[in-house]
Motif scaffolding. Structure first.
Motif, PDB file in Angstrom:
ATOM      1  N   GLY A   1       0.590  -1.556  -0.087  1.00 32.37           N
ATOM      2  CA  GLY A   1      -0.402   0.200  -0.365  1.00 32.37           C
ATOM      3  C   GLY A   1       1.307   1.623   0.023  1.00 32.37           C
ATOM      4  O   GLY A   1       1.734   1.224   1.085  1.00 32.37           O
TER       5      GLY A   1
ATOM      6  N   GLY B   1      -0.454   4.313  -0.761  1.00 32.62           N
ATOM      7  CA  GLY B   1      -0.684   5.978   0.758  1.00 32.62           C
ATOM      8  C   GLY B   1      -0.046   6.375   1.562  1.00 32.62           C
ATOM      9  O   GLY B   1       1.078   6.060   1.609  1.00 32.62           O
TER      10      GLY B   1
ATOM     11  N   ALA C   1      -0.096   6.335   4.869  1.00 28.56           N
ATOM     12  CA  ALA C   1       0.701   5.763   5.708  1.00 28.56           C
ATOM     13  C   ALA C   1       1.765   4.602   5.118  1.00 28.56           C
ATOM     14  O   ALA C   1       2.578   4.321   5.914  1.00 28.56           O
ATOM     15  CB  ALA C   1      -0.329   4.030   6.645  1.00 28.56           C
TER      16      ALA C   1
ATOM     17  N   GLY D   1      -2.820   7.441  -2.087  1.00 31.24           N
ATOM     18  CA  GLY D   1      -4.014   6.884  -1.663  1.00 31.24           C
ATOM     19  C   GLY D   1      -4.655   8.152  -2.094  1.00 31.24           C
ATOM     20  O   GLY D   1      -4.255   9.649  -2.227  1.00 31.24           O
ATOM     21  N   LYS D   2      -4.858   8.200  -0.396  1.00 25.04           N
ATOM     22  CA  LYS D   2      -6.052   8.974  -0.467  1.00 25.04           C
ATOM     23  C   LYS D   2      -5.625  10.620   0.170  1.00 25.04           C
ATOM     24  O   LYS D   2      -6.450  11.809  -0.074  1.00 25.04           O
ATOM     25  CB  LYS D   2      -7.049   8.427   0.368  1.00 25.04           C
ATOM     26  CG  LYS D   2      -7.989   7.588   0.955  1.00 25.04           C
ATOM     27  CD  LYS D   2      -8.609   7.440  -0.282  1.00 25.04           C
ATOM     28  CE  LYS D   2     -10.366   6.283  -0.847  1.00 25.04           C
ATOM     29  NZ  LYS D   2      -8.599   5.259  -1.253  1.00 25.04           N
TER      30      LYS D   2
ATOM     31  N   ALA E   1      -0.645  -1.928   4.336  1.00 27.31           N
ATOM     32  CA  ALA E   1      -0.580  -0.327   4.931  1.00 27.31           C
ATOM     33  C   ALA E   1      -1.488  -0.538   3.919  1.00 27.31           C
ATOM     34  O   ALA E   1      -1.430   0.669   2.647  1.00 27.31           O
ATOM     35  CB  ALA E   1       0.567   0.811   4.159  1.00 27.31           C
TER      36      ALA E   1
ATOM     37  N   GLY F   1      -4.802   0.589   4.125  1.00 29.40           N
ATOM     38  CA  GLY F   1      -6.133   1.904   4.172  1.00 29.40           C
ATOM     39  C   GLY F   1      -7.099   1.222   3.927  1.00 29.40           C
ATOM     40  O   GLY F   1      -7.860   0.654   3.757  1.00 29.40           O
TER      41      GLY F   1
ATOM     42  N   ASP G   1     -10.016  -1.347   2.947  1.00 31.66           N
ATOM     43  CA  ASP G   1     -10.177  -1.459   1.492  1.00 31.66           C
ATOM     44  C   ASP G   1     -10.421  -2.831   0.747  1.00 31.66           C
ATOM     45  O   ASP G   1     -10.146  -4.404   1.314  1.00 31.66           O
ATOM     46  CB  ASP G   1      -8.623  -1.298   0.818  1.00 31.66           C
ATOM     47  CG  ASP G   1      -8.721  -1.363  -0.809  1.00 31.66           C
ATOM     48  OD1 ASP G   1      -9.400   0.347  -1.324  1.00 31.66           O
ATOM     49  OD2 ASP G   1      -8.101  -2.380  -1.084  1.00 31.66           O
TER      50      ASP G   1
ATOM     51  N   GLY H   1      -1.603   2.199   9.555  1.00 38.04           N
ATOM     52  CA  GLY H   1      -2.910   3.157   9.106  1.00 38.04           C
ATOM     53  C   GLY H   1      -4.013   2.402   9.057  1.00 38.04           C
ATOM     54  O   GLY H   1      -4.097   2.289  10.022  1.00 38.04           O
TER      55      GLY H   1
ATOM     56  N   CYS I   1      -5.183   0.532   7.395  1.00 34.98           N
ATOM     57  CA  CYS I   1      -6.126  -1.325   7.560  1.00 34.98           C
ATOM     58  C   CYS I   1      -6.836  -1.241   9.205  1.00 34.98           C
ATOM     59  O   CYS I   1      -7.140  -2.936   8.743  1.00 34.98           O
ATOM     60  CB  CYS I   1      -4.972  -1.521   7.142  1.00 34.98           C
ATOM     61  SG  CYS I   1      -3.436  -1.943   8.130  1.00 34.98           S
TER      62      CYS I   1
ATOM     63  N   THR J   1      -2.205   8.505  11.857  1.00 33.92           N
ATOM     64  CA  THR J   1      -1.894   6.898  10.912  1.00 33.92           C
ATOM     65  C   THR J   1       0.023   7.635  10.374  1.00 33.92           C
ATOM     66  O   THR J   1       0.774   6.538  10.085  1.00 33.92           O
ATOM     67  CB  THR J   1      -2.689   7.281   9.589  1.00 33.92           C
ATOM     68  OG1 THR J   1      -3.863   7.116   9.436  1.00 33.92           O
ATOM     69  CG2 THR J   1      -2.096   6.961   8.393  1.00 33.92           C
TER      70      THR J   1
END
Lengths: 663, 127, 265
Positions: A147, A149, A151, A177-178, A330, A332, A501, A542, A544, A553
């Motif tokens: 991941g 993002g 994090a 990421g976000k 991570a 998310g 996710d 983060g 997750c 995070t």
């Protein structure tokens, strides 16, 4: 002949108030093999431990039983004390007379009787304890972060900073990421991109970091210190090593009607695209669902305009394999789908949006260049209603049972930003509770009310009716005024609950890590081991693990990195010796143990056995990898022939305990 | 607080009023809100407190349309309409508690009114 | 050819004859047999949710049991009957205590515990006939008509018992409207209450509710409203103050199948 010492702890009054510790010590002193039995106020204290150490030396003890709290608390303490006095630490047994006895009983006589029985079972077990020696296994000095993002980026940067190689696997074409989609951040209102993009660039430039974008983890094998991971590099139909990110292809691509996921589908992108200006890696990707060349072979414009020849329509998914010592998850979160809550008319009206959509509508890189306009008619909204807790805090059948945690703050942020930029806009926030625990958080929310005059109304919205004149009737409760309101709004913003996710669940299966019923990864201990999973070598970073804002995070991401670094620093790791082993002579190769093993620790080998008639015979027998086995004992129960046994918890030890309890 | 009445209403409704998180969505979505003296969220809260007699005397009992909007939209699954129904039943079951009797019907009829309305009203308003 | 046990309900025999007649002739044309049992009783119009009410639930259980004994699914067309029967069926299969009391009272040869499948006529069109097949049988498509479906409260809620469609974003009536060649109009008040039986007690409230529904539909461009409920039809026609025509969905079905004129001759 066994020489066993029994030590009964008072734990202040935690045990002694309900259990007659003197009687327990005295009674257990008469058990076979017990040569010394004592009680003491705090066994875990320095002097309590000395009591144990001295007794080991003085009485030449072969086994120790501590009647105290749960082994989760102090087993290690007493094992170390025993080792210091020259006794193998696995010859220490704990009888839990606190959590499983004094805390749950009121009657002293009953509790005392139970404490004696528990102590007696531990004595019976320790008679059969064998000294165990922990093995060692090497550590691959490379980490995987799943991941990309904020994090994953933070975790990777911290691990790289410590000098270890780290790979980021990101399923999207870019990391970020976000947070990359967010306009401003609370509670300081600084620009998200301004603080995120330097970290993205840093990650891409760091010599220790390799970014596998548009990639997914396909398979995980191995164990702590030595994971073997297969990574799927999805075909992006563009050669990453050649693409310069000039963007000419995205300008010329004739397929311009693809919903732009970076802008939450509020505008369109081309079939070949770079998600946003600061994307890392800044490489184009072709969307095969829309590319006309890939669909029917009629186009090829991007290939013609690409001056470096990076376009490759024949590219295939590719798999690479890599070894890692540690893995950080991570993956998310996402906002939930709102189909179930159409009393808010999200599916009926384009001007009913989610908060993340509003972020894009207000972002300078968003569909309206940063001017807040209604999606339906691109006019300026004058009355905006925010609805909190959409799908959060619900009964299980209605939505998510948890508080999504970030919505109160981002809504206050949105409300304030709108009032700041468009003072002619009235903003209403319907809330159930305003939850703002965090540094400078409540002050932030109060500023929305007191300085920006945002109308906070205690109550929920019950029905949203879009009208043909473009207005939206919002019917809601004002619980403090005891009224039902109708607000003639221009826009409605829904604070959708967040959820892990969708890739998290299959990933958890691959990693043999645990998840809760909401698909958040479960930490090894909710208070004391918050960034480790229960599976050794797998760490959590983060959202997750649970809903989190950016500061939290990042803090957790760095904590996960610290834990991973702690592991990577070691050349080898000590294994838990309480693992399963199989008696090859008894094993009939039935595979029952292999099927139940949650860690994949059991394999089968063909082994030659000498038969009584001096011939040899090859049989298939179970073999436990002690570095992977976590000592759960599932195999010992599943084994029909009794071949599987667990060090430290052997079948005979457990039967001895049962016998002692039933005596 | 009338403990017996409260228990009777809870048993009859089958609802768990303690699940309520006081969001007021039931009242926000109620089509009869303006016609009610006590609103759906108040029914839930007053039943929790055991203040049943006040509700039993209220006209609000006969303003609930049993449209189940509150039941389906309550985030906590409290089922306010079932609470209202249980209180209404407690009221109409009392001696002389019938709100509607068959001899009142002829005056209410018009030529198009479906039978459905009459049987439903009798079910709701009378024992 | 599929046979259903058909429960018309009291209103369809009197004030809502259109709903019934068109349902029957359309079913016949679609190859569906609606077999009406001899001795059904009124469902009571409203389901009593109270756990300590048993007598008021018995007539619905009798109808359900009759269908069970015939080994056929039960079908209704009136929204109210459908709602009462489905809620009864749901509770009797989920609430053991209620099932025990009901069976204790009825003393049936074999206890009834929710075995019968209940269909609304619309569900039969969707799940048994199929909207695609229906579309093929349409001889007189209502092309160009903008029709708003009115679900009201009874057809969809409580969703866990009715299990007919998404209670906030239903599609069954819109899909039906498309199948008969017309254009559905979606409006937010389609699943809000028309006022129901309150028309007896408080005309003003019934007027307010039905006006809200009709205005929302008209506002979104509807030229006509369809419903499955006699009481909704009454409220929307008589109490709303709106000129928008209101029809039973079965009447439009018959029209699209080319049966309406024939039946009037």
């Amino acid at each position: 002949m066994q020489r066993i010492g029994v030590f009964v702890c008072h734990c202040g009054t935690n045990i002694a108030a309900t259990v007659d510790v003197k009687t327990v010590a005295e009674t257990l002193g008469h058990e076979p093999g017990v040569v010394i039995s004592q009680d003491y106020q705090y066994m875990c204290s320095e002097s309590g431990q000395n009591l144990v150490k001295n007794a080991i030396k003085e009485h030449n003890l072969t086994g120790v039983v501590i009647c105290s709290c749960s082994p989760r608390m102090h087993e290690n303490t007493f094992r170390k004390a025993a080792a210091a006095a020259g006794l193998n630490p696995y010859l220490v047994e704990i009888a839990n007379i606190r959590e499983q006895c004094s805390w749950i009983h009121k009657d002293i006589a009953t509790a005392t009787e139970k404490a004696i029985i528990l102590g007696r079972a531990a004595v019976a077990k320790v008679h059969l304890n064998a000294p165990l020696t922990a093995g060692e296994s090497p550590v691959v000095k490379r980490a995987l972060v799943i991941g990309g993002g904020i994090a994953g980026i933070q975790t990777a940067l911290d691990i790289a900073e410590a000098g270890f190689d780290v790979d980021i696997v990101e399923k999207n074409p870019t990391i970020g990421g976000k947070m990359a989609q967010i306009d401003k951040t609370f509670p300081t209102l600084d620009c998200a991109a301004c603080i995120l993009t330097p970290k993205m660039v840093e990650a891409s430039q760091n010599e220790h970091i390799t970014i596998h974008s548009f990639s997914e983890v396909a398979e995980v094998k191995g164990f702590v210190g030595n994971f073997q991971v297969k990574i799927k590099k999805k075909a992006r139909f563009v050669d990453e090593t050649k693409c310069t990110g000039c963007g000419l292809c995205t300008e010329k691509c004739p397929m311009k009607k693809v919903p732009n996921e970076f802008n939450m589908g509020l505008d369109n992108r081309t079939a070949i695209y770079i998600p946003f200006a600061q994307a890392v890696p800044k490489v184009a990707t072709i969307d095969p669902n829309y590319c006309m060349m890939l669909k029917n072979g009629k186009c090829g414009v991007c290939s013609k305009v690409c001056s470096v020849g990076a376009i490759d329509y024949k590219q295939q998914d590719r798999f690479i394999e890599e070894k890692y010592g540690a893995i950080v998850v991570a993956t998310g979160f996402n906002p939930i789908k709102l189909d179930k809550y159409d009393e808010f008319a999200y599916n009926q009206c384009p001007d009913v949006v989610t908060s993340l959509e509003l972020e894009r509508l207000m972002n300078a890189a968003g569909p309206n260049g940063g001017t807040l306009l209604r999606p339906s008619d691109k006019t300026h909204p004058h009355t905006i209603v925010f609805v909190q807790c959409v799908g959060s805090r619900c009964d299980d059948s209605k939505g998510k049972p948890y508080c999504s945690k970030i919505c109160c703050m981002y809504t206050a942020k949105h409300a304030m930003l709108i009032r700041e930029k468009y003072p002619d806009t009235e903003v209403y926030v319907f809330y159930i509770d305003v939850r703002t625990p965090g540094k400078n958080f409540d002050e932030f929310y109060r500023r929305a009310v007191e300085q920006y005059n945002v109308h906070y109304i205690k109550g929920m919205v019950g029905k949203v009716t879009p009208k043909s004149d473009g207005k939206i009737d919002v019917q809601a409760s004002d619980l403090l005024a005891n009224e039902q309101l109708h607000i003639n709004a221009d826009m409605v913003v829904l604070a959708a609950a967040i959820e892990p996710d969708k890739t998290a669940r299959p990933l958890a299966t691959m990693l043999t890590t645990q998840m809760d019923t909401n698909d958040f990864f479960t930490e090894a201990h909710p208070k004391l081991r918050p960034v480790e999973s229960a599976t050794a070598g797998i760490f959590l970073s983060g959202a997750c693990q649970g809903p989190k804002d950016i500061p939290e995070t990042v803090a957790q991401a760095s904590a996960a990195a610290a834990k991973a670094i702690g592991l990577l620093c070691k050349n080898s790791i000590t294994c838990n010796p309480c693992v399963a082993h199989s008696d090859e002579l008894m094993c009939n190769g039935c595979s029952s143990c292999e099927k139940v093993c949650p860690y994949g620790a059991i394999t089968y080998i063909d082994k030659e056995f000498r038969m009584p008639d001096r011939t040899t015979k090859v049989r298939r027998v179970a073999s436990v990898n002690p570095a992977v086995c976590q000592g759960c004992g599932a195999c010992t129960v599943a084994c029909p022939s009794g071949a599987m046994d667990l060090n430290g918890f052997s079948n005979s030890q457990i039967m001895a305990e049962v016998d002692a309890i039933c005596k | 607080m009338n403990k017996n009445l409260k228990e009777q209403v809870l048993r009859s409704s089958g609802a768990n009023v303690l699940k309520c998180m006081r969001c007021g969505k039931c009242s926000a979505t109620c089509p009869s809100y303006d016609e009610m003296e006590y609103h759906p969220h108040q029914f839930v809260y007053m039943v929790e407190k055991g203040d049943i007699e006040t509700l039993m005397k209220s006209e609000s009992l006969y303003r609930c349309l049993t449209c189940f909007a509150c039941v389906d939209r309550c985030p906590r699954g409290v089922e306010p309409a079932k609470v209202v129904e249980a209180v209404r039943l407690a009221a109409v079951r009392q001696q002389g508690g019938n709100r509607l009797s068959p001899d009142m019907i002829p005056d209410m009829l018009d030529e198009d009114l479906p039978q459905q309305a009459i049987v439903t009203a009798l079910r709701k308003y009378a024992k | 050819m599929e046979t259903f046990t058909y429960y018309p309900g009291c209103t369809l025999r009197t004030k809502a004859k259109d709903l019934d007649t068109y349902a029957r002739i359309s079913a016949e044309a679609l190859g569906i047999v609606l077999a009406e049992p001899d001795d059904w009783q009124c469902c009571g119009g409203a389901y009593t949710t109270a756990k300590d009410e048993i007598a008021t639930k018995l007539s619905a259980v009798r109808a359900l049991n009759a269908a069970k004994e015939l080994g056929r699914p039960l079908i209704t067309v009136c929204s109210a009957c459908h709602n009462v029967i489905k809620q009864t069926n749901y509770d009797i299969s989920h609430d053991e205590n209620m099932a025990a009391k009901v069976n204790n009272y009825l003393q049936l040869p074999e206890a009834y515990t929710g075995e019968t499948t209940v269909y609304h006529y619309l569900e039969m069109l969707r799940d048994v006939v199929g909207f695609d097949n229906l579309k093929e049988k349409v001889t007189n498509p209502l092309t160009g008509r903008k029709i708003a479906a009115y679900y009201g409260c009874l057809l969809l809620r409580p969703a866990k018992a009715l299990a007919m469609d998404d209670p906030e974003n239903p599609a069954i009536m819109e899909d039906f409207i498309k199948a008969i060649g017309a254009t559905p109009v979606i409006y937010a008040q389609r699943n809000e209450c028309c006022g129901g039986y309150i028309t007896l007690e408080d005309k003003a409230q019934a007027q307010k509710r039905s006006a809200a529904v009709m205005n929302s539909a008209a506002d979104m461009g509807a030229e006509m409203i369809v419903t499955a409920c006699p009481l909704c039809l009454y409220n929307l026609r008589k109490n709303s103050g709106s000129e928008l025509p209101v029809y039973y969905f079965t009447e439009l079905l018959a029209e699209a199948l080319g049966l309406k004129e024939a039946s009037n001759e």
